[in-house]
Design a protein around this motif. Structure first.
Motif, PDB file in Angstrom:
ATOM      1  N   CYS A 142       0.852  -1.340   0.322  1.00  0.00           N
ATOM      2  CA  CYS A 142      -0.498   0.275   0.425  1.00  0.00           C
ATOM      3  C   CYS A 142       0.567   1.539   0.074  1.00  0.00           C
ATOM      4  N   GLY A 143       0.559   2.534  -0.638  1.00  0.00           N
ATOM      5  CA  GLY A 143       1.045   3.607  -0.457  1.00  0.00           C
ATOM      6  C   GLY A 143      -0.293   4.610  -0.943  1.00  0.00           C
ATOM      7  N   THR A 144       0.530   5.786  -0.939  1.00  0.00           N
ATOM      8  CA  THR A 144      -0.251   6.819  -0.854  1.00  0.00           C
ATOM      9  C   THR A 144      -0.374   7.606  -2.357  1.00  0.00           C
ATOM     10  N   THR A 145      -0.955   7.809  -2.997  1.00  0.00           N
ATOM     11  CA  THR A 145      -0.980   8.723  -4.309  1.00  0.00           C
ATOM     12  C   THR A 145      -2.460   9.946  -4.348  1.00  0.00           C
ATOM     13  N   GLY A 152      -7.341  15.085  -4.270  1.00  0.00           N
ATOM     14  CA  GLY A 152      -6.184  14.958  -2.440  1.00  0.00           C
ATOM     15  C   GLY A 152      -5.632  13.305  -3.346  1.00  0.00           C
ATOM     16  N   ASP A 153      -5.128  13.215  -1.938  1.00  0.00           N
ATOM     17  CA  ASP A 153      -4.499  12.111  -1.436  1.00  0.00           C
ATOM     18  C   ASP A 153      -5.550  10.882  -1.238  1.00  0.00           C
ATOM     19  N   PHE A 154      -5.219  10.344  -1.812  1.00  0.00           N
ATOM     20  CA  PHE A 154      -5.492   8.743  -1.369  1.00  0.00           C
ATOM     21  C   PHE A 154      -5.220   7.389  -1.251  1.00  0.00           C
ATOM     22  N   ALA A 155      -5.391   6.429  -0.342  1.00  0.00           N
ATOM     23  CA  ALA A 155      -4.741   5.706  -0.192  1.00  0.00           C
ATOM     24  C   ALA A 155      -4.696   4.320  -1.763  1.00  0.00           C
ATOM     25  N   VAL A 177      -3.520 -10.787  -9.764  1.00  0.00           N
ATOM     26  CA  VAL A 177      -3.568  -9.188  -8.888  1.00  0.00           C
ATOM     27  C   VAL A 177      -4.770  -8.469  -8.590  1.00  0.00           C
ATOM     28  N   VAL A 178      -4.329  -7.772  -8.590  1.00  0.00           N
ATOM     29  CA  VAL A 178      -5.857  -6.210  -7.609  1.00  0.00           C
ATOM     30  C   VAL A 178      -5.291  -5.270  -7.362  1.00  0.00           C
ATOM     31  N   MET A 179      -5.438  -4.435  -8.071  1.00  0.00           N
ATOM     32  CA  MET A 179      -5.673  -3.029  -7.051  1.00  0.00           C
ATOM     33  C   MET A 179      -6.868  -2.620  -6.939  1.00  0.00           C
ATOM     34  N   ALA A 180      -6.585  -1.457  -5.741  1.00  0.00           N
ATOM     35  CA  ALA A 180      -7.861  -0.770  -5.111  1.00  0.00           C
ATOM     36  C   ALA A 180      -7.155   0.460  -4.741  1.00  0.00           C
ATOM     37  N   MET A 181      -8.528   1.393  -5.052  1.00  0.00           N
ATOM     38  CA  MET A 181      -8.106   2.981  -4.642  1.00  0.00           C
ATOM     39  C   MET A 181      -9.137   3.715  -3.627  1.00  0.00           C
ATOM     40  N   PHE A 182      -8.603   3.999  -2.631  1.00  0.00           N
ATOM     41  CA  PHE A 182      -8.920   4.278  -1.294  1.00  0.00           C
ATOM     42  C   PHE A 182      -9.616   5.208  -0.729  1.00  0.00           C
TER      43      PHE A 182
END
Length: 227
Positions: free
Chosen positions: A178-181, A186-189, A199-204
């Motif tokens: 996990c990281g931040t972008t 604004g910013d989100f994880a 392989v799966v990705m998600a934005m929080f």
């Protein structure tokens, strides 16, 4: 000149025997100091060397065997998008479908997948904390390397991913990071997992990395299965 035969000549008892050399005459190529004890020592050393080589070979075979077992265990992954996941509700609105299709298509263009999906899950407590999740199934030989590459591609789309770190992946194993972008809101994880079969990705949005990592792990428990 005497006519006596050589064998009939008297022997001079007072003469000394002739000393041919001060050193013993060596009749073979063997080391005179290489006695039974030294030869036994060399034999033991050879056995130790062979044993060490065999141990290294067995260790290498064990590593390959473990890796092969892991690939066989993880390669047959299935991914689903239930109506509810970890307290979130799947958003089937047109806007959500458009967003999820865009994410799925972009993701599938970056990696060769056997199957792919994109879904938006809404947080009933706060619509601003909806989770965008996308990914697919495929055989990955180096899951962590491929996941890092996808984070790099995501950086090109959303902005640099900072503070990327590994988080517990849960019972399915593999690797999860996990990281931040940053984005328009604004910013989100952002988090991703990868194993040898998926392989799966998600934005929080509006979530910290720690909060996102824990939620993503719970979501994986309900999204992923293995054959």
């Amino acid at each position: 000149m005497s006519d006596a035969h050589l064998t009939e000549r008297p022997v001079d008892d007072g003469s000394e025997p002739i000393d041919l050399t001060d050193e013993p005459i060596q009749l073979s190529n063997r080391d005179p100091d290489a006695g039974p004890e030294r030869r036994a020592t060399r034999s033991r050393r050879r056995r130790v060397a062979w044993a060490a080589a065999a141990a290294v070979g067995l260790a290498g075979a064990a590593v390959l065997g473990t890796a092969g077992w892991r690939v066989a265990q993880q390669k047959d992954a299935d991914l689903a998008t239930p109506d509810r996941v970890a307290g979130l509700v799947r958003d089937d609105s047109d806007r959500a479908r458009s967003t999820s299709d865009y994410l799925r298509s972009g993701f599938a263009a970056d990696i060769d997948l056997d199957s792919s999906f994109g879904t938006v899950y809404r947080d009933p407590a706060d619509d601003k904390r909806s989770v965008l999740v996308f990914g697919g199934t495929t055989l990955l030989w180096q899951p962590e390397r491929d996941l890092d590459s996808l984070f790099g591609l995501l950086t090109d789309e959303t902005g640099k991913v900072t503070g990327l770190r590994e988080v517990p992946a849960g019972r399915f194993g593999g690797v999860m990071k996990c990281g931040t972008t940053s984005g328009d809101g604004g910013d989100f994880a952002v988090c991703g997992w990868a194993d040898h079969g998926s392989v799966v990705m998600a934005m929080f949005p509006s979530r910290s990395v720690d909060d996102a990592g824990g939620l993503f792990r719970k979501m994986r428990e309900e999204i992923q299965t293995r054959g």
